[in-house]
Motif scaffolding. Structure first.
Motif, PDB file in Angstrom:
ATOM      1  N   SER A 162       0.972  85.148  14.700  1.00  0.00           N
ATOM      2  CA  SER A 162       0.784  85.431  13.248  1.00  0.00           C
ATOM      3  C   SER A 162       2.147  85.187  12.387  1.00  0.00           C
ATOM      4  N   ALA A 163       3.251  85.379  13.201  1.00  0.00           N
ATOM      5  CA  ALA A 163       4.665  85.171  12.470  1.00  0.00           C
ATOM      6  C   ALA A 163       4.822  83.700  12.376  1.00  0.00           C
ATOM      7  N   LEU A 164       4.089  82.831  12.841  1.00  0.00           N
ATOM      8  CA  LEU A 164       4.553  81.253  12.656  1.00  0.00           C
ATOM      9  C   LEU A 164       3.546  80.572  11.938  1.00  0.00           C
ATOM     10  N   PRO A 165       3.080  80.970  10.985  1.00  0.00           N
ATOM     11  CA  PRO A 165       2.210  79.902  10.244  1.00  0.00           C
ATOM     12  C   PRO A 165       2.746  78.557  10.119  1.00  0.00           C
ATOM     13  N   LEU A 166       1.848  77.577   9.952  1.00  0.00           N
ATOM     14  CA  LEU A 166       2.090  76.264   9.649  1.00  0.00           C
ATOM     15  C   LEU A 166       3.006  76.207   8.249  1.00  0.00           C
ATOM     16  N   SER A 167       2.609  76.850   7.416  1.00  0.00           N
ATOM     17  CA  SER A 167       3.490  77.003   6.237  1.00  0.00           C
ATOM     18  C   SER A 167       4.904  77.138   6.365  1.00  0.00           C
ATOM     19  N   LEU A 168       5.308  77.792   7.435  1.00  0.00           N
ATOM     20  CA  LEU A 168       6.901  77.948   7.731  1.00  0.00           C
ATOM     21  C   LEU A 168       7.460  76.726   8.163  1.00  0.00           C
ATOM     22  N   MET A 169       6.694  75.843   8.745  1.00  0.00           N
ATOM     23  CA  MET A 169       7.227  74.328   9.056  1.00  0.00           C
ATOM     24  C   MET A 169       7.563  73.694   7.574  1.00  0.00           C
ATOM     25  N   ASP A 170       6.640  73.934   6.678  1.00  0.00           N
ATOM     26  CA  ASP A 170       6.939  73.228   5.369  1.00  0.00           C
ATOM     27  C   ASP A 170       8.260  73.895   4.658  1.00  0.00           C
ATOM     28  N   THR A 171       8.164  75.249   4.599  1.00  0.00           N
ATOM     29  CA  THR A 171       9.276  75.884   4.217  1.00  0.00           C
ATOM     30  C   THR A 171      10.723  75.535   4.658  1.00  0.00           C
ATOM     31  N   ILE A 172      10.984  75.600   6.002  1.00  0.00           N
ATOM     32  CA  ILE A 172      11.999  74.883   6.710  1.00  0.00           C
ATOM     33  C   ILE A 172      12.258  73.430   6.181  1.00  0.00           C
ATOM     34  N   THR A 173      11.268  72.771   6.140  1.00  0.00           N
ATOM     35  CA  THR A 173      11.463  71.373   5.718  1.00  0.00           C
ATOM     36  C   THR A 173      12.050  71.241   4.296  1.00  0.00           C
ATOM     37  N   ARG A 174      11.669  71.962   3.535  1.00  0.00           N
ATOM     38  CA  ARG A 174      12.120  71.953   2.326  1.00  0.00           C
ATOM     39  C   ARG A 174      13.490  72.660   1.870  1.00  0.00           C
ATOM     40  N   GLY A 175      13.975  73.174   2.930  1.00  0.00           N
ATOM     41  CA  GLY A 175      15.274  74.051   2.914  1.00  0.00           C
ATOM     42  C   GLY A 175      16.319  73.203   3.505  1.00  0.00           C
ATOM     43  N   ILE A 176      15.993  71.966   4.077  1.00  0.00           N
ATOM     44  CA  ILE A 176      16.981  71.079   4.755  1.00  0.00           C
ATOM     45  C   ILE A 176      17.936  70.260   3.493  1.00  0.00           C
ATOM     46  N   ARG A 177      19.238  70.451   3.775  1.00  0.00           N
ATOM     47  CA  ARG A 177      20.038  70.212   2.489  1.00  0.00           C
ATOM     48  C   ARG A 177      21.111  69.058   3.334  1.00  0.00           C
ATOM     49  N   PRO A 178      21.624  68.392   2.411  1.00  0.00           N
ATOM     50  CA  PRO A 178      22.804  67.404   2.956  1.00  0.00           C
ATOM     51  C   PRO A 178      24.037  68.259   3.225  1.00  0.00           C
ATOM     52  N   LEU A 179      24.879  68.211   4.053  1.00  0.00           N
ATOM     53  CA  LEU A 179      25.997  68.804   4.174  1.00  0.00           C
ATOM     54  C   LEU A 179      26.914  68.739   3.058  1.00  0.00           C
ATOM     55  N   GLY A 180      27.602  69.893   2.471  1.00  0.00           N
ATOM     56  CA  GLY A 180      28.184  69.881   1.317  1.00  0.00           C
ATOM     57  C   GLY A 180      27.505  69.975   0.215  1.00  0.00           C
ATOM     58  N   ASP A 181      26.218  70.151   0.264  1.00  0.00           N
ATOM     59  CA  ASP A 181      25.278  70.261  -0.999  1.00  0.00           C
ATOM     60  C   ASP A 181      25.473  71.408  -1.543  1.00  0.00           C
ATOM     61  N   SER A 182      25.787  71.843  -3.114  1.00  0.00           N
ATOM     62  CA  SER A 182      26.022  72.815  -3.576  1.00  0.00           C
ATOM     63  C   SER A 182      24.888  73.978  -3.421  1.00  0.00           C
ATOM     64  N   ALA A 183      23.797  73.634  -2.906  1.00  0.00           N
ATOM     65  CA  ALA A 183      22.671  74.461  -2.783  1.00  0.00           C
ATOM     66  C   ALA A 183      22.879  75.056  -1.305  1.00  0.00           C
ATOM     67  N   THR A 184      23.709  74.733  -0.459  1.00  0.00           N
ATOM     68  CA  THR A 184      23.836  75.048   0.776  1.00  0.00           C
ATOM     69  C   THR A 184      25.121  76.146   0.686  1.00  0.00           C
ATOM     70  N   SER A 185      24.649  77.348   1.071  1.00  0.00           N
ATOM     71  CA  SER A 185      25.681  78.492   0.698  1.00  0.00           C
ATOM     72  C   SER A 185      24.995  79.630   1.575  1.00  0.00           C
ATOM     73  N   ALA A 186      25.921  80.789   1.779  1.00  0.00           N
ATOM     74  CA  ALA A 186      25.547  81.947   2.243  1.00  0.00           C
ATOM     75  C   ALA A 186      24.119  82.303   1.790  1.00  0.00           C
ATOM     76  N   GLY A 187      23.149  82.602   2.766  1.00  0.00           N
ATOM     77  CA  GLY A 187      21.901  83.308   2.388  1.00  0.00           C
ATOM     78  C   GLY A 187      20.944  82.183   2.100  1.00  0.00           C
ATOM     79  N   VAL A 188      21.064  81.087   2.391  1.00  0.00           N
ATOM     80  CA  VAL A 188      20.028  80.022   2.254  1.00  0.00           C
ATOM     81  C   VAL A 188      18.840  80.358   2.829  1.00  0.00           C
ATOM     82  N   GLY A 189      18.709  80.921   4.010  1.00  0.00           N
ATOM     83  CA  GLY A 189      17.618  81.339   4.801  1.00  0.00           C
ATOM     84  C   GLY A 189      17.171  82.685   4.608  1.00  0.00           C
ATOM     85  N   ALA A 190      18.003  83.252   3.828  1.00  0.00           N
ATOM     86  CA  ALA A 190      17.611  84.673   3.930  1.00  0.00           C
ATOM     87  C   ALA A 190      16.061  85.492   2.982  1.00  0.00           C
ATOM     88  N   SER A 191      15.660  84.056   2.040  1.00  0.00           N
ATOM     89  CA  SER A 191      14.462  84.429   1.712  1.00  0.00           C
ATOM     90  C   SER A 191      13.315  83.765   2.474  1.00  0.00           C
TER      91      SER A 191
END
Length: 324
Positions: free
Chosen positions: A292-321
């Motif tokens: 139950s803790a691993l719905p397929l939607s989590l794959m999509d969420t991780i995919t959307r959270g991938i960032r280029p290294l040095g991107d301003s959106a890459t900062s502490a707490g990116v995965g906190a939500s």
């Protein structure tokens, strides 16, 4: 009774193998080897500094060196006595400086000329207690320096220091006995790697890699163990183009059925790197089914959270939500 010693050549105790001329009242600066034929020298004054430390007077020890010590002998004896006394004092200080357990006592402060040792002071670049950690130190961010990307780390996941294939990896913290035995498994794993072989077509790479991703997760691991009893069948759930880290990529997702256990879901995501020549990056996903803790939607969420290294959106707490 007169104790005056007549003038003559007498052994020089200050210079081994020589004789020095005694003029009857004082030593002179004249020397010779014993037995050499020399007329009695004239009586020049003794050289400067030739005084008490000079050889002993003949009448104090006799012409050949009797039992009576001269001034040089006395000085030598006094010096030797001083050394012995000093040595005894040092030994006593060392013994007294030890505690009952035999260990040296703590040193006392001295006035040594050496520069004092001071504690290091904080520099302007030192991170303070309220400073945000960089992506490398942030437990909520996985940094892949080689491929130039970062991934968010969901709650309840970890970044292992070592993996069997040295790929940058995140996985669920809790492990369990694999259904096929002989090993420990994790319910969820995501890893990044560089595409090999020179292929640059992201769709072709994703379609080719999905079988490898499924085999490594549920058929046979890198050590040859069938941790889930092998794959008995698979079903394609998704195959589509999408944008990842600002680049056009492609993903393929399968549902696999295994000989033991509930099976799982695997996904191969491929997109061009934002560094260097843009060699494609492959991101592999493997989620156990019926968790139950691993719905397929989590794959999509991780995919959307991938960032280029040095991107301003890459900062502490990116995965906190990102929840499980």
């Amino acid at each position: 009774m007169s104790y005056a010693t007549p003038p003559g050549w007498y052994p020089d105790t200050g210079a081994s193998g020589l004789e020095r001329w005694w003029d009857g009242t004082a030593w002179t600066g004249h020397t010779r080897t014993p037995g050499a034929a020399h007329a009695p020298p004239e009586q020049p004054p003794a050289p400067a500094g030739f005084g008490p430390p000079s050889p002993p007077l003949p009448h104090q020890r006799g012409p050949i060196g009797g039992s009576g010590g001269g001034s040089r002998t006395k000085v030598l004896a006094i010096t030797l006595s001083g050394v012995l006394v000093l040595g005894a004092a040092v030994a006593g200080a060392v013994l007294l400086g030890r505690d009952e357990g035999g260990t040296p006592a703590a040193p006392t402060a001295t006035t040594s000329s050496a520069a004092p040792v001071t504690a290091p002071t904080a520099t302007a670049s030192s991170a303070g207690p309220d400073s945000d950690p960089g992506p490398d130190e942030d437990p909520a961010v996985l940094v892949d320096q080689l491929n130039g990307v970062t991934l968010p780390v969901p709650k309840g996941w970890e970044k292992p220091e070592n993996t069997s294939d040295d790929a940058a990896t995140i996985r669920t913290e809790q492990s369990y006995d694999c259904p096929g035995g002989a090993a420990f498994c994790h319910h969820g794993t995501v890893s990044t790697r560089t595409a090999r072989g020179g292929e640059t077509d992201v769709r072709a790479l994703a379609e080719a890699d999905i079988a490898t991703a499924a085999d490594r997760a549920y058929e046979e691991d890198s050590l040859g163990r069938r941790t889930h009893g092998g794959i008995t069948s698979h079903q394609v759930l998704k195959a589509q183009e999408l944008t990842v880290a600002g680049r056009t990529g492609y993903l393929v997702r399968w549902h696999v059925t295994t000989g033991k256990g509930p099976g799982g879901y695997v996904q191969s995501l491929v997109f061009p790197s934002s560094v260097g020549a843009g060699t494609p990056v492959i991101v592999r996903f493997a989620f156990d089914a019926e968790v139950s803790a691993l719905p397929l939607s989590l794959m999509d969420t991780i995919t959307r959270g991938i960032r280029p290294l040095g991107d301003s959106a890459t900062s502490a707490g990116v995965g906190a939500s990102i929840g499980p």
